[in-house]
Scaffold this active site. Sequence first.
Site, PDB file in Angstrom:
ATOM      1  N   ALA A 132       0.900  -1.295  -0.169  1.00  0.00           N
ATOM      2  CA  ALA A 132       0.001   0.105   0.127  1.00  0.00           C
ATOM      3  C   ALA A 132       0.753   1.195   0.117  1.00  0.00           C
ATOM      4  O   ALA A 132       2.092   1.080   0.468  1.00  0.00           O
ATOM      5  CB  ALA A 132      -1.070   0.136   1.334  1.00  0.00           C
ATOM      6  N   GLY A 147       0.704  -4.931   1.035  1.00  0.00           N
ATOM      7  CA  GLY A 147      -0.934  -4.907   0.345  1.00  0.00           C
ATOM      8  C   GLY A 147      -0.463  -5.563  -0.864  1.00  0.00           C
ATOM      9  O   GLY A 147      -1.483  -6.134  -1.523  1.00  0.00           O
ATOM     10  N   GLU A 184      -0.759  -9.293  -0.347  1.00  0.00           N
ATOM     11  CA  GLU A 184      -2.055  -9.508  -0.019  1.00  0.00           C
ATOM     12  C   GLU A 184      -3.290  -9.392  -1.169  1.00  0.00           C
ATOM     13  O   GLU A 184      -3.958 -10.368  -1.491  1.00  0.00           O
ATOM     14  CB  GLU A 184      -2.456  -8.341   1.058  1.00  0.00           C
ATOM     15  CG  GLU A 184      -1.904  -8.507   2.447  1.00  0.00           C
ATOM     16  CD  GLU A 184      -1.963  -7.488   3.260  1.00  0.00           C
ATOM     17  OE1 GLU A 184      -1.883  -6.151   2.831  1.00  0.00           O
ATOM     18  OE2 GLU A 184      -2.472  -7.567   4.404  1.00  0.00           O
ATOM     19  N   GLU A 201       5.042  -4.801   7.073  1.00  0.00           N
ATOM     20  CA  GLU A 201       4.502  -3.995   7.826  1.00  0.00           C
ATOM     21  C   GLU A 201       4.842  -3.598   9.235  1.00  0.00           C
ATOM     22  O   GLU A 201       4.852  -2.345   9.645  1.00  0.00           O
ATOM     23  CB  GLU A 201       2.599  -4.222   7.786  1.00  0.00           C
ATOM     24  CG  GLU A 201       1.976  -3.933   6.549  1.00  0.00           C
ATOM     25  CD  GLU A 201       1.833  -5.521   5.736  1.00  0.00           C
ATOM     26  OE1 GLU A 201       2.694  -6.335   5.973  1.00  0.00           O
ATOM     27  OE2 GLU A 201       1.156  -5.490   4.870  1.00  0.00           O
TER      28      GLU A 201
END
Length: 257
Positions: free
Chosen positions: A65, A108, A111, A131
């Site tokens: 992200a 992300g 993911e 993260e």
Amino acid sequence: MAYETILVKTKDAVGLVTINRPQALNALNSKVMTELQQALAAFQADAAVGAVVLTGSEKAFAAGADIKEMQSLDFVDMFLGDFISGWEEIAGFRKPLIAAVSGFALGGGCEVAMMCDFIIASETAKFGQPEITLGVIPGMGGTQRLTRAVGKAKAMDLILTGRMMDAAEAERAGLVARVVAPGQLIDEALAAAARIAALSQPSVLMAKESVNRAFETTLGEGLLFERRLFHSLFATMDQKEGMTAFAEKRKPDFRNR
Ligand code: HXC
């Protein structure tokens, strides 16, 4: 539709979506995720498309992200805006979705790859959930889907240390379905998608639903769900065509009916 952060193509019955933010290693900002959902919705609605490949660049599928977008947000921004809740929609795409991963698939990015039905990786792929090194934890399914894919030991190792694993380790761990030479990644993924797209769509979609059910329910309920779907496919013309074609030693001509 004109997109800014992704490239979208259709080749025969296969859709190809390429994340295209090279300046940020394909970091997933809100724009990318919105466009990704729009592209998938269009493929969902297009009866001619039977399967979709999602890819990035040679260097990065997606490096996570967008950290710079999240940096200054506080809890209330996150909570009231329900940050990323809509992004989970990728996992609800009904047609087969293959992730073709080269380079970094982090945070992300990993993911989103795990929201796809399976991952084909280039030998250069690197997976991780870093993260924890940013003072947070995975927020788009990493602690859940990675654990289901590779088991507790390796999921804990990756999520608690934030280290990356290469394609060979990811394949050994069961995260990745196939590893191919870098130059073959897109061809291999498109060929897999084309093979799926040539099959009977009702059976393909039901197969996907049934496998996904394995992660949601007990064995008994899952087996019952599978059997009911199996029975229901005998209401299709494609079942008659598939089995008749086998008996007549010819290729089936599926009509998605
Ligand atoms: C924003 C990013 C980014 C990211 C890279 N960039 N990753 N920008 N968000 N996730 C930008 C860099 O700032 C840099 O921009 C450019 O891309 C190139 O990156 P470099 O770091 O210079 O490249 P390199 O040295 O090759 O290192 C590659 C890398 C590193 C190891 C992948 O970029 C990295 O560690 N990225 C962050 C990985 C990460 O922590 N992901 C998890 C994010 S959190 P400039 O402008 O400087 O050239 C997350 C939460 C998900 O994903 C759950 C909720 C949504």
